[in-house]
Enzyme design. Structure first.
Site: not given
Ligand SMILES: Cc1cc2nc3c(=O)[nH]c(=O)nc-3n(C[C@H](O)[C@H](O)[C@H](O)COP(=O)(O)OP(=O)(O)OC[C@H]3O[C@@H](n4cnc5c(N)ncnc54)[C@H](O)[C@@H]3O)c2cc1C
Length: 396
Positions: A14, A33, A107, A212, A290
């Site tokens: 994201a 980060e 990923r 996959y 997320d």
């Molecule tokens: C088993 C599994 C399979 C999945 N398969 C799929 C799929 O096939 N297709 C799909 O679309 N989605 C899939 N998802 C969902 C997807 O992985 C997540 O929705 C996505 O990675 C979310 O990305 P994000 O950047 O919002 O959050 P995150 O990936 O959680 O990134 C958050 C970032 O913020 C950082 N952070 C957290 N707190 C702080 C803080 N206090 N200060 C500074 N940095 C911080 C973390 O270190 C991290 O780098 C899957 C999830 C799981 C669990």
């Protein structure tokens, strides 16, 4: 017009997509980060046309084409005899229909591709957010170690345990009762999974397995759910016990057993989500990915929705100076909430339907799955153009 200063918390899919989209729009943005090194977990992610079209427009078409796999179909199978319950053709048929491909990606490859779009001096590592404060003039990040950063807008892209979310709502993640084991297997150990590359889901009582190919076909990624009342770890480095996993899938189809056996190691992760919320922002703090709508992975859309959020938020902010912030955030929420709430709810509902024990309800599910095969059922999801929706809403 004065420039808006954006501070993004979190360099996951994201946060990096947002940084790339803001950079493309000429908006100043810094990403903070907590990790000391950027690395994504060793696992796959499915990226559907609703997100690949946006990644292509960011300039990643060639990059992703070189590292991803375009599966020819999604197949749902029965756990014991492998009977095909449903097949959705992907490949060129999907790409022609929706104007963008369905991809399976490692990923780290997706993360690396996004990172290549962000100027390195805009990503600050080892920068953990402790709290956010705000007043009428600015929002302030308070980082571990005492550093503070002021911005016109703070975007929480900090995942399911978001600190930024505390500005919007008081809630906590809910454990689903399911854990997921994940592994990567060198393709030459499971050649039977590489002929006609497919996303395969195997449904059985209380659990399912999805697999996959990724890494241009060099590896197969799998995720296997196992219910558990006593497991709360949410770290990809938490090692799982491959023997326990094999025992949990004892009696399943030989293809499943062979795949699990071929993995050198597995990680194990407790699956959580949260309920939907009815607003995404409070003052100068907003949420994407997320942090905004954590969902169970049973619709494979969490990362896809994070990418949509990021592109839509960037489009809403483009052209809005600090005075236009409220309106930009209002439009962002109006565009995103109905869709992400629907997908969040669908993901939770799939936890029920994927895991039915053999019996009447399972037979009804299988009959209806056979009837609903095909791309039509995915049109609302894959056919959506989140970026185009921002221009439609502007001109409406
Ligand atoms: C088993 C599994 C399979 C999945 N398969 C799929 C799929 O096939 N297709 C799909 O679309 N989605 C899939 N998802 C969902 C997807 O992985 C997540 O929705 C996505 O990675 C979310 O990305 P994000 O950047 O919002 O959050 P995150 O990936 O959680 O990134 C958050 C970032 O913020 C950082 N952070 C957290 N707190 C702080 C803080 N206090 N200060 C500074 N940095 C911080 C973390 O270190 C991290 O780098 C899957 C999830 C799981 C669990």
């Amino acid at each position: 017009m004065p420039q808006i200063r954006v501070a993004v918390v979190g360099a996951g899919i994201a946060g990096l997509t947002l940084a790339a989209a803001l950079h493309r729009a000429g908006i100043d943005c810094h990403v903070y980060e907590q990790a000391e090194r950027l690395m994504e977990v060793g696992a796959g992610v499915q990226v559907a046309p609703n997100a690949t079209r946006l990644l292509h427009r960011l300039g990643l078409g060639e990059h992703l084409g070189a590292v991803a796999v375009a599966p020819e179909a999604i197949e749902m199978r029965r756990w014991d005899d492998g009977r095909l319950l449903q097949q959705t053709t992907l490949g060129s048929q999907c790409e022609v229909r929706f104007g963008a491909p369905y991809l399976a990606v490692h990923r780290a490859d997706l993360h690396g591709a996004l990172l290549s779009l962000v100027p390195p001096d805009r990503v600050h590592l080892d920068a953990r957010l402790d709290t956010v404060t705000q007043d009428a003039g600015a929002a302030r990040l308070h980082l571990a170690g005492g550093t503070t950063v002021d911005a016109d807008l703070v975007v929480g892209a900090d995942g399911i345990h978001s600190v930024c979310r505390e500005q919007i709502v008081t809630d906590t993640p809910r454990y689903s009762g399911q854990t997921i084991y994940r592994g990567l297997v060198p393709a030459d150990r499971v050649p039977y999974l590489l002929t006609n590359p497919r996303v395969q889901l195997w449904f059985g009582p209380d659990q399912h397995l999805v697999c996959y190919p990724v890494s241009a076909g060099r590896q197969v990624s799998f995720g296997a759910t196992v219910p558990a009342s006593d497991w709360r770890e949410e770290s990809w480095s938490a090692r799982g016990d491959a023997t326990q996993l094999a025992m949990a899938y004892a009696g399943w189809h030989p293809d499943v057993a062979r795949l699990i056996k071929a993995a050198d190691g597995v990680s194990r992760w407790a699956l959580h989500d949260r309920d939907g919320i009815d607003r995404l922002s409070a003052g100068r703090v907003t949420l994407i990915g997320d942090a905004a709508h954590p969902m169970l992975p049973f619709q494979a859309q969490g990362a896809n929705q994070a990418i949509e959020d990021a592109v839509v938020l960037a489009a809403c902010l483009a052209g809005a100076g600090p005075d236009g912030l409220d309106e930009a955030l209002r439009r962002y929420a109006e565009l995103r909430l109905p869709r992400t709430t629907r997908i969040q709810q669908q993901s939770r509902a799939n936890a029920e339907t994927f895991h039915l024990v053999d019996g009447d309800a399972q037979r009804r599910r299988d009959t209806s799955a056979r009837r609903s095969s095909g791309l039509d059922q995915h049109a609302w999801l894959f056919g959506y153009d989140a970026e185009q929706a921002t221009t439609t809403s502007r001109s409406a």
